[in-house]
Motif scaffolding. Sequence first.
Motif, short mmCIF file in Angstrom:
data_model
loop_
_atom_site.label_atom_id
_atom_site.label_comp_id
_atom_site.label_asym_id
_atom_site.label_seq_id
_atom_site.Cartn_x
_atom_site.Cartn_y
_atom_site.Cartn_z
N UNK A 12 -6.84 4.90 8.37
CA UNK A 12 -6.18 5.55 7.25
C UNK A 12 -6.41 4.95 5.79
N UNK A 13 -6.58 5.66 4.81
CA UNK A 13 -6.95 5.05 3.67
C UNK A 13 -5.44 5.32 2.74
N UNK A 14 -5.13 4.10 1.94
CA UNK A 14 -4.02 4.15 1.14
C UNK A 14 -4.32 3.82 -0.30
N UNK A 15 -3.39 3.72 -0.97
CA UNK A 15 -3.54 3.40 -2.45
C UNK A 15 -2.76 1.92 -2.77
N UNK A 16 -3.41 1.02 -3.23
CA UNK A 16 -2.65 -0.20 -3.57
C UNK A 16 -1.72 -0.02 -4.72
N UNK A 17 -0.40 -0.39 -4.52
CA UNK A 17 0.73 0.05 -5.20
C UNK A 17 1.68 -1.33 -5.53
N UNK A 18 3.03 -1.11 -6.07
CA UNK A 18 3.83 -2.24 -6.25
C UNK A 18 4.66 -2.10 -5.05
N UNK A 19 4.65 -3.44 -4.28
CA UNK A 19 5.39 -3.56 -2.96
C UNK A 19 6.82 -3.15 -3.15
N UNK A 20 7.62 -3.56 -4.18
CA UNK A 20 9.10 -3.43 -4.24
C UNK A 20 9.18 -1.79 -4.31
N UNK A 72 7.33 0.61 -3.68
CA UNK A 72 7.17 1.59 -2.16
C UNK A 72 8.21 1.21 -1.65
N UNK A 73 8.72 0.37 -1.25
CA UNK A 73 9.82 -0.03 -0.27
C UNK A 73 11.27 0.80 -0.86
N UNK A 74 11.47 0.68 -2.23
CA UNK A 74 12.47 1.43 -2.53
C UNK A 74 12.38 2.86 -2.20
N UNK A 75 11.14 3.43 -2.63
CA UNK A 75 10.81 4.88 -2.23
C UNK A 75 11.09 5.07 -0.79
N UNK A 76 10.51 4.14 0.20
CA UNK A 76 10.81 4.50 1.58
C UNK A 76 12.41 4.43 1.82
N UNK A 77 13.04 3.56 1.22
CA UNK A 77 14.65 3.43 1.64
C UNK A 77 15.39 4.61 0.77
N UNK A 78 14.83 5.08 -0.32
CA UNK A 78 15.39 6.34 -0.76
C UNK A 78 15.21 7.68 0.33
N UNK A 79 14.05 7.83 1.03
CA UNK A 79 13.86 8.64 1.90
C UNK A 79 14.45 8.63 3.03
N UNK A 80 14.81 7.40 3.57
CA UNK A 80 15.45 7.18 4.78
C UNK A 80 17.09 7.39 4.76
N UNK A 81 17.62 7.10 3.33
CA UNK A 81 18.82 7.37 2.97
C UNK A 81 19.01 8.89 3.05
N UNK A 82 18.05 9.71 2.46
CA UNK A 82 18.08 11.29 2.30
C UNK A 82 18.20 11.61 3.68
N UNK A 83 17.31 11.35 4.58
CA UNK A 83 17.29 11.68 5.96
C UNK A 83 18.56 11.42 6.84
N UNK A 130 1.02 -1.02 0.07
CA UNK A 130 -0.22 -0.02 -0.07
C UNK A 130 1.12 1.26 0.00
N UNK A 131 0.41 2.27 -0.84
CA UNK A 131 1.27 3.54 -1.02
C UNK A 131 0.66 4.67 -0.39
N UNK A 132 1.23 5.70 0.02
CA UNK A 132 0.62 6.79 0.51
C UNK A 132 1.33 7.54 2.02
N UNK A 133 1.87 6.30 2.51
CA UNK A 133 2.63 6.96 3.92
C UNK A 133 4.16 6.93 3.61
N UNK A 134 4.71 6.74 2.46
CA UNK A 134 6.26 6.78 2.32
C UNK A 134 6.65 8.11 2.97
N UNK A 135 6.00 9.14 3.02
CA UNK A 135 6.45 10.68 3.45
C UNK A 135 6.71 10.54 4.98
N UNK A 136 6.29 9.60 5.49
CA UNK A 136 6.16 9.55 7.13
C UNK A 136 7.56 8.67 7.38
#
Length: 322
Positions: free
Chosen positions: A195-203, A205-216, A116-122
């Motif tokens: 919370x409501x999210x949007x179905x997406x591609x698990x891989x 979504x996870x890559x986007x999370x890891x990118x954000x975590x690395x940037x932080x 599920x996509x939509x909370x990557x920003x957190x």
Amino acid sequence: MNTAERLKNIDVGHVSFSEPLSSHCSWRIGGPADALVQPDSEEQILRLLEFVRGEGIPLLVIGRGTNILFPDGGIRGVVLKLGRRFSGFSFSGARVRAKGGVWVPRLVRNIADAGLSGMEHASGIPGSLGGLVTMNGGSLRRSVGENILSVDAVSHAGEMRTFSREECDFSYRHSFFQCSGTRDEERWIILGALLELTPGDRGAIRREQLRILEERRVKFPHHQPNCGSVFSNVPAVYDLAGPPGRIVEETGLKGKQVGGAQVSFCHANFIVNMGGATARDVLSLIGEVRRRVYDRIGVWLDCEVRYADERGVLVPASEACL
Ligand SMILES: Cc1cc2nc3c(=O)[nH]c(=O)nc-3n(C[C@H](O)[C@H](O)[C@H](O)COP(=O)(O)OP(=O)(O)OC[C@H]3O[C@@H](n4cnc5c(N)ncnc54)[C@H](O)[C@@H]3O)c2cc1C
């Protein structure tokens, strides 16, 4: 029997007396709370609310303390932190119902694992869901309010209620739950949210999370206790002079230190505890930064971080700075 003994005798969850608040916040600052209570059920919360009302004791609700500066003298009252039983969540299609005490990084990771996509920003925001909703936290110009369908809460007067997204009155780093007045009927404890999210591609979504975590990881200080961004990134100020980190840096304040508190060399919107910092040090440093910025560009920076006074009343730290 005194108040502490009376509190010991009722079933309100785990209670500790003279509990150092420095152990319950990411700045590692703050004196003891008279009592810290961690209820594990709604019944225990209601019992505690009745007790503090009856005794006329101040009550402060906290999450993980990643956006609060506690006073050096501690808090003369009860601090409520949701107990372990308030950290569950469950999925139903693209929706997730989560309890207020859940640790946001854990929730965000599980949401990605569910495709599920939509909370990557957190990703990487180290608070609880209750704290995130109260602060309408997020990053990359997004906020959790966009994901919220409803919030379950109980007032300090004991009324249970479900708030729709509209009633939560979300705006930039603001929600209804922050300024809900001083009367018991107007102050709310967040028990959970849908919370409501949007179905997406698990891989993906996870890559986007890891990118954000690395940037932080690269941008933010990690090895010294801090409370995230100290000053708010208000759109009007951003348009005039840029983000607060850049404003503070261009004012020449990186590395500025008062006692054990320092404007981080890594990111000028962070104040780090160099060891032994007090709330007074942090409030003095915030005051100094605000005056110097005002002298240079004519703008008073407001704080995202909240300061709790000795009766547990929260205000933006800029309203308490020295
Ligand atoms: C390293 C670091 C990075 C950060 N990055 C970000 C970021 O990118 N974006 C961002 O928005 N924030 C960021 N923060 C700030 C902070 O993590 C968020 O504001 C977070 O949502 C606060 O959650 P908390 O549980 O720690 O709340 P606390 O700090 O404990 O409390 C914050 C407010 O929420 C209230 N509250 C908490 N739980 C409840 C509840 N159950 N019911 C009612 N009220 C409650 C408290 O009374 C208080 O008013 C960062 C902090 C750190 C330390």
